[in-house]
Write a protein that holds these residues in place. Structure first.
Motif, PDB file in Angstrom:
ATOM      1  N   GLU A 263       0.821  -1.222  -0.099  1.00 52.38           N
ATOM      2  CA  GLU A 263      -0.108  -0.109  -0.116  1.00 52.38           C
ATOM      3  C   GLU A 263       0.704   1.414   0.194  1.00 52.38           C
ATOM      4  O   GLU A 263       1.819   1.401   0.999  1.00 52.38           O
ATOM      5  CB  GLU A 263      -0.866  -0.037   1.202  1.00 52.38           C
ATOM      6  N   TYR A 264       0.774   2.038  -0.816  1.00 51.79           N
ATOM      7  CA  TYR A 264       1.356   3.469  -1.113  1.00 51.79           C
ATOM      8  C   TYR A 264       0.577   4.175  -1.880  1.00 51.79           C
ATOM      9  O   TYR A 264      -0.066   3.987  -2.981  1.00 51.79           O
ATOM     10  CB  TYR A 264       2.686   3.169  -1.706  1.00 51.79           C
TER      11      TYR A 264
ATOM     12  N   ARG B 242       4.600  -0.708   4.180  1.00 47.69           N
ATOM     13  CA  ARG B 242       3.131  -1.403   4.320  1.00 47.69           C
ATOM     14  C   ARG B 242       2.840  -2.474   3.331  1.00 47.69           C
ATOM     15  O   ARG B 242       1.901  -2.265   2.502  1.00 47.69           O
ATOM     16  CB  ARG B 242       2.344  -0.193   3.979  1.00 47.69           C
TER      17      ARG B 242
ATOM     18  N   PHE C 236      -0.523  -5.432   8.438  1.00 42.55           N
ATOM     19  CA  PHE C 236       0.544  -5.191   7.667  1.00 42.55           C
ATOM     20  C   PHE C 236       1.478  -6.304   8.231  1.00 42.55           C
ATOM     21  O   PHE C 236       1.177  -6.838   9.408  1.00 42.55           O
ATOM     22  CB  PHE C 236       1.552  -4.298   7.754  1.00 42.55           C
TER      23      PHE C 236
END
Length: 257
Positions: free
Chosen positions: A126-127, A157, A179
């Motif tokens: 996730e970014y 993440r 995570f």
């Protein structure tokens, strides 16, 4: 009255319909205010208790012992000594073998033409407020990331990781909660560029309004160098999410003059 009682909003306080007198309505409102105040105070107290209980649990000190509580799920339990200098993450993840999907006779002819990731080792990271599937050695473009070209960046993440087991050489999937602690991706920023031109036109009927402009989005191209998750017991590098809590614990442990 035979009519069913009405409700005042989401807090579900029963009241009579509008046919009641003004004096009765005033008494009902006066009795509802203390109930609302008590409910709000209880909610705030419960939220503060949950926050205080969850804040120190983000990192477990190195002196705590870690053991399995369920098959594939690891949690932390309190030990004797407390070492605030080294922080080890919670073992909040699940590792399992890959299940084979049921045989689909209708799509067996098209299966060889359908792209599949069953032979790939990848991570879902996730970014930029998005979840992306990244492969080691791949090059990707994303929304602008504030980093200089050539800089090394870590994406920690990681939501899901699929890779081969070192002993059995079979693929296994690790799912984080949310995570995978200790897992990260090392990427290299290659360049910053602009997307293709997009023409935007707005028109309002019968208002003599029309606008037209060309828009280009800023993008960043990067390369995934490697996916790192050497040992689940390795300490997590970075800044602790609650530095003030650690500082308060250190001050409280110091002897008073």
């Amino acid at each position: 009255s035979s009519d069913p009682p009405a409700y005042l909003g989401w807090w579900r306080i029963p009241c009579q319909p509008a046919a009641m007198s003004g004096v009765s309505q005033a008494r009902r409102r006066a009795g509802a205010r203390p109930m609302l105040i008590v409910a709000a105070a209880a909610g705030c107290a419960a939220a503060m208790a949950v926050f205080k209980a969850a804040a120190p649990a983000a990192f477990v000190p190195g002196g705590l012992t870690v053991g399995p509580s369920a098959p594939g799920i690891f949690t932390a339990s309190a030990g004797s000594s407390l070492d605030q200098a080294s922080g080890t993450a919670r073992r909040a993840y699940t590792t399992m073998a890959i299940a084979e999907p049921p045989k689909d006779i209708m799509s067996s002819k098209m299966r060889k033409f359908t792209p599949s990731a069953e032979h790939l080792s990848y991570a879902i990271v996730e970014y930029n407020k998005r979840q992306n599937m990244l492969v080691e050695g791949g090059m990707y473009e994303t929304i602008f990331m504030r980093a200089l070209p050539g800089a090394k960046v870590r994406l920690n993440r990681v939501l899901l990781l699929k890779r081969r087991d070192r002993e059995s050489k079979d693929f296994k999937v690790t799912i984080g909660q949310p995570f995978i602690d200790g897992c990260y991706l090392e990427i290299t920023i290659l360049e910053h560029l602009k997307s293709e031109e997009r023409e935007i036109y707005r028109h309002r009927a019968r208002q003599h309004y029309q606008r037209r402009w060309i828009y280009q989005r800023r993008l960043t191209r990067f390369r995934v160098d490697k996916i790192v998750w050497d040992s689940p017991d390795a300490p997590v590098e970075g800044i602790r999410p609650f530095p003030i809590h650690s500082e308060l614990q250190r001050r409280m442990s110091e002897p008073r003059a």
